[in-house]
Design a protein around this motif. Sequence first.
Motif: not given
Length: 495
Positions: A385-391
Amino acid sequence: MRRTGVYNKTAQLFFTGLMGLSATGYSFAAEAQKPNIVFILTDDQGYGDMGRTGNPILKTPNIDRLYDQSVRFDNFCVAAACAPTRTALMTGLHHFKSGVTHTIPPREHMAKERTILPQFLKQAGYMTAHFGKWHMGDGPGYSPKDRGFDYDVSIADAQGEKGFFNPVARRNGKSVPSQGFREDVLFDEAIRFIGENKEKPFFCYLATWSPHDPLRAPEEDIAPYRGKVDEKTAVFYGMVANVDKNVGRLMARIEELGLSSNTIVMLMNDNGGTYGVETYNAGMRGCKCTSWVGGFRAFSLWSWPGKWQPHNVDVLTDAVDVLPTLTEIAGVSLPPELNASKDGFSLVPLLEGRSVAWEDRMVFQHVGRWAGGMAALSKYTEAGVRWKNFMLARREPSSDPQGLSAAEKQASNNNLLRIQRGEISAPYTKTNAQFHWGLTQGWELYDVVADPACQTNLSAQMPELTQRMEKAYDTWWDGMFPQMMEQGGDEKLKY
């Protein structure tokens, strides 16, 4: 069951001319003429396989100049393999929803009932053409000519020995003997099409086979890399260098025809890196067919001289955004049912340099490639899952009580089991399999901008975000799963 329903002086003049064009505001509705669209998609070129993304050995002067003149989406996601990415680009939907969960038949056949990008563009008066690799199904109802392309050029035996040099081109089904390397012929055909259709808006979708293996290239393109890298990588770099030359030729011809100010040129790669990752992978963990950031990250360059000011965009974007973007630019209204179900967003505000309110956008990822009959068991095998700069990543072998993976050599579970046993060699890496293909301990959270090598697991430090992303993934999978199954996404592979 599947439902049936050489960079040269002319090129230099082109790029120099772009420098003098200023960016202006515009309204698509007010455009007197719809822009031409040239979309170049390379096959198995990684994010790090060009000069502008930092490669210390590979030279790509023409792609670098296009990069400098483009809006550059630097947080752009694709699928981890080719057919899934192509399906997402053409439909605006996650590829699983169209039954595309692999690159081998029948699970690379895009659902017939999908209305796809060229069909929408034809509604706006575009002449549509496909050149090169298709990989979204063949046979009645699946070919480019059946999916909205007026014009179709492929290469007979494109990845066989007879397809590399002096191949037989297939122009709208008719055989045309050709001279030169395969990609040279492909670009020749696209340049010919553009010249013949310069008086009307056109959509030219040019999907190269290079630098996908088998690895072959003109000797003049390979020679600069021999002695600097191993032989496979030298040939791989030669294939990229050949594509670069042809990008320069095509861009120069657009300028010569006086079309540059009204032509959008897009350049993307279709999945993570392959034969170049051991030399340079922009610091990322992962490669093609893995669920680490290096498997899903792509370059995405969009140039429209005089309309879009070149700049970087760091907002999370994805292959599913291409269809809603290009249809908006062409003035096409999507049907309400697609607007309600599409996964993509229009990138027009970002292309214009405006901000967007996508704070809660998440992109859901899964390598797929499970053995037929194992979809339900594979929910967490290679997920992200990707959200903004996070995985948020999860990589673990699934249980296989019936031994289905052993029967299918390209089932992803086989690779995961080998990694679990401690093997250090895997596709595209001789010694770093535990890095590029490594497993996780349940869900792990990474800031892939600050930590592209995915070395610092943040899940314990950020439990609320981890839990929110976990829950979102479960909701997405459970909601998508029935549709994927209906479209044949769990069928047995046919080798």
